[in-house]
Scaffold this motif. Structure first.
Motif, short mmCIF file in Angstrom:
data_model
loop_
_atom_site.label_atom_id
_atom_site.label_comp_id
_atom_site.label_asym_id
_atom_site.label_seq_id
_atom_site.Cartn_x
_atom_site.Cartn_y
_atom_site.Cartn_z
N PRO A 180 0.83 -1.21 0.00
CA PRO A 180 0.00 0.00 0.00
C PRO A 180 0.86 1.25 0.00
O PRO A 180 2.02 1.23 0.42
N THR A 181 0.27 2.34 -0.46
CA THR A 181 0.96 3.63 -0.40
C THR A 181 0.97 4.13 1.04
O THR A 181 0.21 3.65 1.90
N ARG A 182 1.78 5.14 1.29
CA ARG A 182 1.83 5.72 2.63
C ARG A 182 0.49 6.35 2.99
O ARG A 182 0.05 6.32 4.14
N GLU A 183 -0.17 6.93 1.99
CA GLU A 183 -1.48 7.54 2.24
C GLU A 183 -2.51 6.48 2.63
O GLU A 183 -3.32 6.67 3.55
N GLN A 184 -2.48 5.33 1.93
CA GLN A 184 -3.40 4.25 2.26
C GLN A 184 -3.16 3.73 3.67
O GLN A 184 -4.10 3.43 4.42
N ARG A 186 -1.87 5.49 6.11
CA ARG A 186 -2.30 6.53 7.05
C ARG A 186 -3.81 6.47 7.26
O ARG A 186 -4.29 6.57 8.40
N HIS A 187 -4.58 6.29 6.19
CA HIS A 187 -6.03 6.17 6.31
C HIS A 187 -6.41 4.95 7.16
O HIS A 187 -7.34 5.00 7.97
N PHE A 188 -5.66 3.86 6.98
CA PHE A 188 -5.95 2.66 7.76
C PHE A 188 -5.71 2.91 9.25
O PHE A 188 -6.55 2.56 10.10
N HIS A 189 -4.56 3.51 9.58
CA HIS A 189 -4.26 3.74 10.99
C HIS A 189 -5.22 4.76 11.61
O HIS A 189 -5.61 4.62 12.79
N ASP A 190 -5.64 5.74 10.84
CA ASP A 190 -6.66 6.68 11.33
C ASP A 190 -7.97 5.95 11.61
O ASP A 190 -8.64 6.19 12.63
N HIS A 191 -8.33 5.05 10.70
CA HIS A 191 -9.56 4.27 10.85
C HIS A 191 -9.47 3.38 12.09
O HIS A 191 -10.40 3.29 12.90
N LEU A 192 -8.33 2.71 12.26
CA LEU A 192 -8.13 1.83 13.40
C LEU A 192 -8.20 2.61 14.70
O LEU A 192 -8.85 2.19 15.68
N GLN A 221 3.73 -5.97 6.99
CA GLN A 221 3.76 -5.52 5.60
C GLN A 221 2.54 -6.04 4.81
O GLN A 221 2.68 -6.78 3.84
N PRO A 222 1.33 -5.67 5.22
CA PRO A 222 0.13 -6.13 4.52
C PRO A 222 0.07 -5.59 3.09
O PRO A 222 0.55 -4.49 2.82
N SER A 223 -0.48 -6.39 2.19
CA SER A 223 -0.68 -5.94 0.81
C SER A 223 -1.90 -5.02 0.75
O SER A 223 -2.62 -4.85 1.73
N ARG A 224 -2.14 -4.46 -0.41
CA ARG A 224 -3.30 -3.58 -0.58
C ARG A 224 -4.59 -4.36 -0.34
O ARG A 224 -5.53 -3.83 0.26
N LYS A 225 -4.62 -5.61 -0.82
CA LYS A 225 -5.83 -6.41 -0.63
C LYS A 225 -6.05 -6.71 0.85
O LYS A 225 -7.18 -6.63 1.34
N GLU A 226 -4.97 -7.05 1.55
CA GLU A 226 -5.09 -7.35 2.97
C GLU A 226 -5.50 -6.12 3.77
O GLU A 226 -6.31 -6.21 4.70
N ARG A 231 -9.75 -2.98 6.64
CA ARG A 231 -10.63 -1.82 6.71
C ARG A 231 -12.09 -2.23 6.61
O ARG A 231 -12.97 -1.62 7.23
N GLY A 232 -12.35 -3.29 5.84
CA GLY A 232 -13.71 -3.80 5.77
C GLY A 232 -14.17 -4.31 7.12
O GLY A 232 -15.33 -4.08 7.53
N PHE A 233 -13.28 -5.00 7.83
CA PHE A 233 -13.62 -5.48 9.18
C PHE A 233 -13.88 -4.31 10.12
O PHE A 233 -14.86 -4.31 10.88
N LEU A 234 -13.01 -3.29 10.06
CA LEU A 234 -13.19 -2.13 10.93
C LEU A 234 -14.52 -1.44 10.65
O LEU A 234 -15.22 -1.01 11.58
N SER A 235 -14.89 -1.33 9.39
CA SER A 235 -16.16 -0.69 9.04
C SER A 235 -17.34 -1.48 9.57
O SER A 235 -18.38 -0.91 9.95
N SER A 236 -17.20 -2.82 9.64
CA SER A 236 -18.31 -3.64 10.10
C SER A 236 -18.56 -3.51 11.60
O SER A 236 -19.67 -3.76 12.07
#
Length: 244
Positions: A180-184, A186-192, A221-226, A231-236
């Motif tokens: 993932p990109t650094r921006e992706q 960052r969005h994940f950690h903000d979401h978490l 080192q998760p991939s973009r898919k992972e 993020r899907g789990f966090l949203s649920s």
């Protein structure tokens, strides 16, 4: 360079082996296929078993003799399961053969020659070659199908080419397997962080929990898919009033 490497099949009996050979070739970047007096070609079985390498089958040339197939080659390596009495140079290891074949293919045409399914190349045909090569195998059962033998030697050639100075090979990764990109991230950690705070998991503002989790995911080192799955789990589990 790979375009200068030719696969020659001599008097192939089963047309399906031609198709499977084409498939073995294409997976290793080889496209030049020459058939010496095949029993049956063109044939629907050859096309069917090519399984995506129909272009190699369609472009295959049929000639009357082995000399016609290799006349423009500077090096011709005959694949043989047994040593012959004739004093031809013999490669004990396919890896060594592949390196020299690739070196010659940088400027000239070269060929790998395979014989009939049941008994391979004749002594007369071996005499048309400049070298011999055998595939090391179980001495108690060293039998390889024709297309399997092509696949093994084609892989060695492809590997030698990948490691050669002139190779421009780049292993392509599917987009979802890329990091993932650094921006992706960052969005994940903000979401978490948002979910942990809303759930009451984070109760001490000065605890190093978030930093430790960030370090955990950095090591994983998760991939973009992972990352998308996480993020899907966090949203649920995220309360609706905290979503953004």
């Amino acid at each position: 360079m790979l375009a200068n490497i030719r696969i020659v099949l001599v008097q192939t009996f089963h047309p399906g082996n031609i198709g499977q050979t084409a498939r073995a070739m294409k997976t290793m970047g080889l496209t030049d296929l020459v058939l010496v007096n095949p029993r049956c070609f063109p044939d629907d079985e050859a096309t069917r078993l090519a399984a995506g390498a129909e272009d190699v089958v369609d472009a295959a040339r049929v000639v009357d003799s082995l000399s016609d197939a290799i006349g423009d080659c500077v090096q011709v390596v005959g694949a043989s399961a047994r040593l012959r009495s004739m004093p031809l140079p013999h490669y004990d290891e396919p890896e060594e053969m592949a390196r020299e074949l690739v070196e010659n293919a940088a400027t000239d045409r070269v060929a790998l020659v395979f014989g009939r399914e049941r008994f391979g190349l004749t002594n007369d045909e071996i005499q048309h070659c400049s070298h011999q090569v055998s595939i090391p195998a179980n001495p108690d059962y060293g039998i390889l199908n024709l297309s399997q033998a092509v696949q093994v030697l084609a892989y060695e050639v492809f590997r030698a080419w990948r490691h050669s100075p002139g190779s421009d090979f780049i292993q392509q990764r599917p987009p979802h397997d890329r990091p993932p990109t650094r921006e992706q991230l960052r969005h994940f950690h903000d979401h978490l962080s948002r979910v942990m705070q809303a759930s009451g998991f984070l109760t001490q503002p000065h605890a190093r929990t978030e930093a430790q989790l960030q370090a955990l995911f950095a090591r994983a080192q998760p991939s973009r898919k992972e990352l998308s799955l996480l993020r899907g789990f966090l949203s649920s589990v995220e309360p609706e009033d905290t979503e953004s």
